[in-house]
Design an enzyme around this catalytic site. Structure first.
Site, mmCIF file in Angstrom:
data_model
loop_
_atom_site.group_PDB
_atom_site.id
_atom_site.type_symbol
_atom_site.label_atom_id
_atom_site.label_comp_id
_atom_site.label_asym_id
_atom_site.label_seq_id
_atom_site.Cartn_x
_atom_site.Cartn_y
_atom_site.Cartn_z
ATOM 1 N N HIS A 292 -3.203 6.861 4.708
ATOM 2 C CA HIS A 292 -3.793 5.743 3.671
ATOM 3 C C HIS A 292 -5.174 5.485 4.333
ATOM 4 O O HIS A 292 -5.497 5.239 5.591
ATOM 5 C CB HIS A 292 -2.843 4.525 4.001
ATOM 6 C CG HIS A 292 -3.302 3.376 3.461
ATOM 7 N ND1 HIS A 292 -3.918 3.288 2.079
ATOM 8 C CD2 HIS A 292 -3.230 1.848 3.836
ATOM 9 C CE1 HIS A 292 -4.118 2.180 1.708
ATOM 10 N NE2 HIS A 292 -4.007 1.063 2.884
ATOM 11 N N CYS B 19 0.704 -1.146 0.110
ATOM 12 C CA CYS B 19 0.024 0.112 0.069
ATOM 13 C C CYS B 19 0.995 1.346 0.082
ATOM 14 O O CYS B 19 0.498 2.349 -0.576
ATOM 15 C CB CYS B 19 -0.919 -0.270 1.018
ATOM 16 S SG CYS B 19 -2.404 -1.205 1.003
ATOM 17 N N ASN C 299 -10.526 0.763 0.565
ATOM 18 C CA ASN C 299 -9.042 0.907 0.436
ATOM 19 C C ASN C 299 -8.630 0.680 -1.245
ATOM 20 O O ASN C 299 -8.923 -0.479 -1.707
ATOM 21 C CB ASN C 299 -8.606 -0.223 1.431
ATOM 22 C CG ASN C 299 -7.046 -0.374 1.429
ATOM 23 O OD1 ASN C 299 -6.446 0.219 0.628
ATOM 24 N ND2 ASN C 299 -6.703 -1.085 2.345
HETATM 25 C C1 LIG Z 1 -9.839 -6.279 8.762
HETATM 26 C C2 LIG Z 1 -10.459 -5.458 9.745
HETATM 27 C C3 LIG Z 1 -11.387 -4.574 9.453
HETATM 28 C C4 LIG Z 1 -11.193 -6.544 10.904
HETATM 29 O O1 LIG Z 1 -11.866 -5.912 12.042
HETATM 30 P P1 LIG Z 1 -11.394 -6.437 13.514
HETATM 31 O O2 LIG Z 1 -11.874 -5.637 14.286
HETATM 32 O O3 LIG Z 1 -9.913 -6.699 13.619
HETATM 33 O O4 LIG Z 1 -12.386 -7.867 13.271
HETATM 34 P P2 LIG Z 1 -11.800 -9.167 13.548
HETATM 35 O O5 LIG Z 1 -11.091 -10.006 12.451
HETATM 36 O O6 LIG Z 1 -11.073 -9.665 14.884
HETATM 37 O O7 LIG Z 1 -13.180 -9.992 13.505
HETATM 38 C C5 LIG Z 1 -14.099 -9.932 14.660
HETATM 39 C C6 LIG Z 1 -15.309 -10.781 14.357
HETATM 40 O O8 LIG Z 1 -15.870 -10.155 13.391
HETATM 41 C C7 LIG Z 1 -16.117 -11.105 12.204
HETATM 42 N N1 LIG Z 1 -16.049 -10.624 10.983
HETATM 43 C C8 LIG Z 1 -15.169 -10.582 10.061
HETATM 44 N N2 LIG Z 1 -15.605 -10.058 9.011
HETATM 45 C C9 LIG Z 1 -17.064 -9.542 9.108
HETATM 46 C C10 LIG Z 1 -17.609 -9.029 8.051
HETATM 47 N N3 LIG Z 1 -17.465 -8.595 7.107
HETATM 48 N N4 LIG Z 1 -19.070 -8.911 8.701
HETATM 49 C C11 LIG Z 1 -19.352 -9.377 10.089
HETATM 50 N N5 LIG Z 1 -18.490 -9.940 10.616
HETATM 51 C C12 LIG Z 1 -17.280 -9.897 10.610
HETATM 52 C C13 LIG Z 1 -15.192 -12.259 12.607
HETATM 53 O O9 LIG Z 1 -15.552 -13.644 12.014
HETATM 54 C C14 LIG Z 1 -14.771 -12.175 13.956
HETATM 55 O O10 LIG Z 1 -15.969 -12.787 14.638
HETATM 56 P P3 LIG Z 1 -15.763 -13.784 15.980
HETATM 57 O O11 LIG Z 1 -15.420 -12.697 17.094
HETATM 58 O O12 LIG Z 1 -17.009 -14.320 16.167
HETATM 59 O O13 LIG Z 1 -14.457 -14.624 15.686
HETATM 60 C C15 LIG Z 1 -9.218 -4.812 10.887
HETATM 61 O O14 LIG Z 1 -8.404 -5.866 11.390
HETATM 62 C C16 LIG Z 1 -8.130 -3.876 9.878
HETATM 63 O O15 LIG Z 1 -8.641 -2.896 9.572
HETATM 64 N N6 LIG Z 1 -7.066 -4.464 9.881
HETATM 65 C C17 LIG Z 1 -6.108 -3.703 9.197
HETATM 66 C C18 LIG Z 1 -6.308 -3.397 7.615
HETATM 67 C C19 LIG Z 1 -5.080 -2.723 7.362
HETATM 68 O O16 LIG Z 1 -4.552 -1.869 7.630
HETATM 69 N N7 LIG Z 1 -4.310 -3.159 6.322
HETATM 70 C C20 LIG Z 1 -3.337 -2.936 5.715
HETATM 71 C C21 LIG Z 1 -3.110 -2.092 4.577
HETATM 72 S S1 LIG Z 1 -3.828 -2.656 3.194
#
Ligand SMILES: CC(C)(COP(=O)(O)OP(=O)(O)OC[C@H]1O[C@@H](n2cnc3c(N)ncnc32)[C@H](O)[C@@H]1OP(=O)(O)O)[C@@H](O)C(=O)NCCC(=O)NCCS
Length: 356
Positions: free
Chosen positions: A277, A137, A307
């Protein structure tokens, strides 16, 4: 003139040509362009594909909709060409006046030839130097610093830096953890030589390699070429362990912003705009808080475009162009696979309100 005279003249002219004793050359951003495809994927659309909902996506990530280039036969080059044409048209730039084109992307049209060579050809830039840059990114901020160094060398005067991504081609619409995140789009900037104290003033760029298994496209490269098995396993899409990536993104983006601020005596008062970003609204909030910059000074459009990987920052510049004034102090920051991250300090070089 004897040999001594000839020796002195030759060395004097070499000295005068040496940029270190001439006025310092800076690389100013003198134009921006952008392009977003018209088609939209809403959270309601995603609810029909995977087990998700608008409330989860808005509270956890902050994305309402994202753009998609639906044409199967068009790649990231198409978006880049449209963005560059926008820059040329609105700023009256002749494509043949460009010395080189650096293209930041993680979703190149092909492994080879480079997408940059395809784009420059379609734009009619002539036989200029072109290459692709891949630094996840942060590819755009890397390309910006590389382009600025070409200008600072004194050898080139106009470099086009383009970031383009067809992220929907790399997104698994069966994976609810990643499919809400990404969208398509492109943005670009023109770098030109100036002796004014304007342009790309400083950059801190980092990578550490510890993120490999947490954010990766597992197949399609030389370590794991495409096979029926890789396709069946859906290894040609983005794989991400969101929580791990989130934690590193917050720490590394915040630290690189502080690093560039301290090195250049920047404070929350003299910074005009922060351009983070656009990966997650909660990461953007954390960066703004750590920098002590009020939210009105932060460019945020993640709600509408999601993104777009390397393209998020130049798309912001393009959207905010009319508000930017000569002398504005900008701090850009990004984070991505690798892990790779950094921050760039730019002094804006023109009044955007005068551009059509
Ligand atoms: C990807 C992201 C949005 C996920 O959010 P999060 O708060 O970390 O969520 P988690 O992955 O811990 O998942 C939490 C729960 O939501 C669920 N979940 C995941 N995606 C879901 C969706 N689209 N809809 C509903 N529930 C979802 C998971 O299964 C998990 O359920 P559980 O608690 O029963 O296991 C976040 O981690 C993120 O933004 N990461 C960084 C991204 C980034 O900066 N990338 C680098 C540049 S590309």
């Amino acid at each position: 003139m004897g040999w001594l005279g000839a020796f002195l003249v030759s060395n004097l002219s070499r000295l005068l040509c040496n940029t270190s004793i001439m006025n310092k050359i800076n690389a100013a951003i003198t134009a921006v362009g952008g392009y977003l495809p018209e088609d939209v994927i809403t959270n309601a659309d995603l609810e029909k594909l995977v087990d998700t909902n608008d409330e989860w996506i808005m509270t956890r990530v902050g994305i309402k909709e994202r753009r998609v280039l639906r044409d199967k036969d068009k790649g990231a080059s198409y978006l880049a060409i449209r963005a560059a044409q926008d820059l040329f048209d609105r700023h009256g730039i002749d494509p043949t006046s460009i010395d080189g084109l650096i293209l930041a992307t993680n979703t190149a049209d092909y492994h080879f030839p480079s997408t940059a060579s395809i784009v420059a050809h379609e734009l009619g830039c002539g036989d200029i130097f072109t290459f692709d840059m891949q630094a996840a990114c942060p590819s755009f901020i890397y390309a910006l610093e590389v382009g600025a160094n070409f200008i600072r060398s004194g050898r080139y005067t106009k470099i086009l830096v383009v970031a383009t991504e067809k992220m929907t081609a790399a997104t698994d619409y069966q994976d609810r953890a990643t499919c809400p995140l990404f969208g398509d789009g492109a943005g670009c900037v023109l770098l030109e030589a100036t002796e004014e104290e304007l342009g790309v003033m400083d950059a801190v760029l980092h990578s550490n390699g510890i993120g490999k298994d947490h954010l990766i496209m597992k197949a399609g490269g030389s370590a794991c070429p495409a096979t029926h098995e890789t396709v069946d396993n859906r290894w040609h899409y983005v794989y991400q362990e969101g929580q791990v990536v989130f934690k590193h993104a917050v720490v590394d983006m915040c630290n690189s912003c502080v690093e560039v601020m301290e090195r250049n005596n920047l404070t929350h008062e003299n910074i005009t705009w922060v351009i983070p970003h656009q990966a997650n609204l909660r990461i953007i909030d954390a960066v703004a808080r750590r920098m002590g910059v009020p939210y009105e000074k932060v460019m945020v459009n993640i709600e509408r475009y999601g993104n777009t990987s390397s393209a998020t920052i130049p798309i912001c510049l393009w959207e905010w162009e009319h508000k930017l004034k000569k002398g504005d102090v900008l701090v850009m920051t990004s984070f991505g696979a690798g892990f790779t991250w950094g921050a760039v300090y730019v002094k804006w070089a023109y009044d955007g309100s005068t551009v059509r």
